[in-house]
Design a protein around this motif. Structure first.
Motif, PDB file in Angstrom:
ATOM      1  N   SER A 148       4.375   2.425  17.620  1.00 54.99           N
ATOM      2  CA  SER A 148       3.239   3.165  18.174  1.00 54.99           C
ATOM      3  C   SER A 148       3.115   3.020  19.682  1.00 54.99           C
ATOM      4  O   SER A 148       2.395   3.781  20.319  1.00 54.99           O
ATOM      5  N   ASP A 149       3.803   2.042  20.268  1.00 56.05           N
ATOM      6  CA  ASP A 149       3.758   1.932  21.731  1.00 56.05           C
ATOM      7  C   ASP A 149       4.892   2.733  22.381  1.00 56.05           C
ATOM      8  O   ASP A 149       5.135   2.580  23.575  1.00 56.05           O
ATOM      9  N   PRO A 206       4.723  -5.194  12.972  1.00 58.01           N
ATOM     10  CA  PRO A 206       3.426  -4.560  13.236  1.00 58.01           C
ATOM     11  C   PRO A 206       3.550  -3.364  14.179  1.00 58.01           C
ATOM     12  O   PRO A 206       4.232  -3.438  15.207  1.00 58.01           O
ATOM     13  N   GLU A 227       7.569  -8.704   8.780  1.00 58.99           N
ATOM     14  CA  GLU A 227       6.466  -7.922   9.357  1.00 58.99           C
ATOM     15  C   GLU A 227       6.920  -7.276  10.665  1.00 58.99           C
ATOM     16  O   GLU A 227       7.578  -7.912  11.494  1.00 58.99           O
ATOM     17  N   ILE A 273       0.880  -1.159   0.000  1.00 59.97           N
ATOM     18  CA  ILE A 273       0.000   0.000   0.000  1.00 59.97           C
ATOM     19  C   ILE A 273       0.921   1.213   0.000  1.00 59.97           C
ATOM     20  O   ILE A 273       1.972   1.208   0.603  1.00 59.97           O
ATOM     21  N   SER A 275       1.118  -3.384   3.939  1.00 55.08           N
ATOM     22  CA  SER A 275       0.483  -4.233   2.924  1.00 55.08           C
ATOM     23  C   SER A 275      -0.655  -5.129   3.401  1.00 55.08           C
ATOM     24  O   SER A 275      -0.797  -6.194   2.843  1.00 55.08           O
ATOM     25  N   PRO A 276      -1.515  -4.797   4.358  1.00 51.90           N
ATOM     26  CA  PRO A 276      -1.514  -3.585   5.165  1.00 51.90           C
ATOM     27  C   PRO A 276      -0.824  -3.754   6.518  1.00 51.90           C
ATOM     28  O   PRO A 276      -0.805  -2.802   7.274  1.00 51.90           O
ATOM     29  N   HIS A 313      12.222  -5.163  21.253  1.00 54.55           N
ATOM     30  CA  HIS A 313      11.733  -3.797  21.480  1.00 54.55           C
ATOM     31  C   HIS A 313      12.448  -3.196  22.682  1.00 54.55           C
ATOM     32  O   HIS A 313      12.690  -3.881  23.680  1.00 54.55           O
ATOM     33  N   SER A 363       1.125   9.079  20.981  1.00 57.24           N
ATOM     34  CA  SER A 363      -0.141   9.797  20.849  1.00 57.24           C
ATOM     35  C   SER A 363      -0.051  11.223  21.353  1.00 57.24           C
ATOM     36  O   SER A 363      -0.709  12.117  20.838  1.00 57.24           O
ATOM     37  N   ILE A 386      13.080  -9.853  16.215  1.00 60.77           N
ATOM     38  CA  ILE A 386      12.590  -8.524  16.579  1.00 60.77           C
ATOM     39  C   ILE A 386      12.622  -8.358  18.097  1.00 60.77           C
ATOM     40  O   ILE A 386      12.098  -9.193  18.820  1.00 60.77           O
TER      41      ILE A 386
END
Lengths: 163, 390
Positions: free
Chosen positions: B197-198, B179, B177, B133, B157-158, B215, B223, B213
């Protein structure tokens, strides 16, 4: 509130929804506007995006209410678990709007609405280090086997494979 | 000094590729002193430290190469509308990750990394990658490993993912991937990292193989006070420099487990109170489409600043603030006559700043003094890259 819900339900499937307490939404209008603001940009304001390469929610996403595991899958999606909607109860209502209103009429029998507790348990376990495509396929297989979800749920929208 | 770009003259072919010479009949000397011009094929040099690469802008193909010292255009890399460009660290190739359709706006979709020779700007090959995408015109969507052997193309993708490309064998390797993560950070010897995003940084070790992976602990609030994805990377220090919407500066020492510093306030580094996320609290904030540029040799971060309040991060810059990242001081401020949308700085010893706006007005400044060096009409309205420090 009821009007907003009926309007949205009209987009989603054209059938009359149940009374909203059964959907786990105290404020369906807020749940709908939260959906539009936080999800609708890609998933579409009515949950329909086909033939874009985005999972079509309309008439499909409700199948994921099938088992505790498939319910958990929806809440653990990173864009759900890490949502800007920080309040667990508010996010649960957003997700209930998604599954019950956008997902109708294909809701597994005896499905229960999401609760704030469900959201709180899922948030710290976001699916952020796994292959989401495989995880989705696994959960679709469960919904097919346990709740009779159609094989087309494997695709992102009905008829994708045929294209 | 005024220069005109090739677009202004209505030419679209790459400069370096001439047209076949047309044979003119032998003639006597023209009475007006005009000589017929013979077309030829020229080559250009490999990337030089003063060179800038300026995207034409949304909806227009091409990435123009400018020599910042002369203000002259050197050529165009043939980048399509939905693309990102990366420069081979050894200067031999320009890589363009792009999505195109066989009939322009329809037809068969093709996603690829297109390889151009840096001297002739000729197409060398295309490396097919999976459909994605669309993502476009963000420098952190497409990065290379420090040795230039691997390309990492962000894909949506998505599910968020990264397409790994072997640039030596010119083959797609695998999609990993990732996510909830985006904006890729070089991580030499490990693989690459990304922001999530976290509020964590994800690190992908062995991306060409097992791709593990991990983190970091959450360190920023995606946010509430997000990090601009236009962050900087310092290859010598193996350090990334991040800036948030309110002006918090983080540095991260990259590695298998990146170490992320405590943040400090950019505004405080300039003698002001730190900026906040509170509404109606007006002050200097960073913003624009490409708000930061980093000069690695001096450790200076150049930031487009404007007066506003929180969430005005798309406003163009009225001043450039020059932050000495290590000493935590804003050491210079350069007022701009026109607001700027994108900023980049060259990596040589006498750095130059390249600015542009949405009307394609290009401006080159001396990065130390702020002195105006060149104005370029129709320079390009898109993202700017600098040649790697060679």
């Amino acid at each position: 509130m009821a009007t907003a819900l009926l309007t949205a339900a009209g987009y989603a499937g054209g059938t009359t929804p149940l009374a909203h307490p059964a959907f786990g939404m105290r404020d369906p209008a807020l749940a709908r506007s939260d959906y539009i603001e936080n999800c609708g940009g890609c998933h579409g304001v009515t949950g329909s995006t086909a033939p874009a390469l985005v999972p079509e929610l309309r008439g499909r996403v409700g199948w994921f209410l099938c088992t505790p595991e498939t319910r958990d899958y929806l809440l653990r999606l990173p864009n759900v678990a890490h949502s800007r909607v920080r309040d667990d109860a508010q996010l649960a209502e957003l997700m209930n709007y998604v599954v019950y209103v956008i997902g109708q009429p294909n809701i597994p029998v005896k499905a229960q609405p999401f609760t704030a507790e469900d959201v709180a348990r899922a948030r710290p376990r976001a699916l952020s280090s796994v292959n989401l495509t495989r995880e989705r396929a696994r959960n679709v297989a469960i919904a097919m086997k346990r709740c009779g979800a159609p094989a087309s749920l494997r695709d992102f929208y009905d008829g994708q494979t045929a294209r | 000094m005024k220069s005109f770009s090739i677009w202004q003259r209505g030419m679209v072919a790459a400069l370096a590729v001439g047209v076949a010479a047309i044979g003119f009949p032998a003639q006597a000397t023209d009475p007006h002193g005009l000589e017929p011009e013979e077309s030829d094929i020229v080559t250009i040099e490999t990337p030089k430290p003063d060179w800038f690469y300026v995207r034409a802008g949304w909806g227009i193909d091409g990435t123009a190469i400018y020599d910042g010292r002369s203000g002259k255009m050197i050529g165009i890399v043939n980048s399509s509308q939905l693309s990102d460009m990366a420069i081979d660290p050894a200067g031999r190739f320009y890589y363009v990750s792009e999505s195109i359709w066989s009939k322009g706006n329809r037809g068969a979709r093709q996603d690829m990394v297109t390889v151009y020779d840096s001297k002739t700007l000729k197409l060398l090959t295309e490396i097919t990658i999976p459909d994605r995408i669309l993502v476009d015109e963000r420098k952190q969507n497409f990065i290379l490993s420090d040795d230039g052997k691997w390309g990492y193309v962000y894909s949506f993708s998505p599910a968020s993912a990264v397409n790994v490309v072997d640039l030596t064998k010119r083959k797609f390797v695998q999609a990993i991937e990732l996510p909830g993560c985006a904006a890729l950070i070089p991580n030499p010897g490990v693989g690459f990292s990304a922001l999530c995003s976290d509020g964590t940084m994800a690190t992908v070790a062995a991306p060409t193989g097992k791709a593990e992976i991990t983190h970091s602990a959450p360190f920023f609030a995606a946010s509430d006070d997000p990090i601009f994805e236009n962050f900087a990377y310092d290859p010598a220090k193996n350090m990334a420099v991040f800036l948030t919407y309110t002006g918090l500066v983080y540095t991260a020492k990259m590695g298998a487990a990146p170490t992320i510093s405590q943040p400090y306030s950019l505004q405080e580094a300039a003698g002001y109170a730190p900026a906040t996320t509170k509404p109606l609290s007006v002050g200097w904030y960073p913003g624009s489409r490409q708000p930061t540029a980093y000069h690695a040799a001096s450790g200076e971060l150049f930031i487009l600043m404007h007066m506003g309040e929180y969430w005005s991060h798309k406003a163009f810059g009225d001043e450039i603030w020059v932050l000495d990242v290590a000493s935590r001081k804003v050491v210079r401020r350069i007022a701009l006559k026109e607001p700027a949308a994108h900023i980049e700085v060259s990596q040589g010893a006498d750095p130059l700043i390249f600015l542009n706006d949405e009307k394609s007005a290009g401006l080159i400044l001396d990065a130390k003094t702020g002195e105006e060096k060149h104005r370029i009409e129709m320079a390009g309205a898109g993202v700017i890259s600098a040649a790697p420090g060679l």
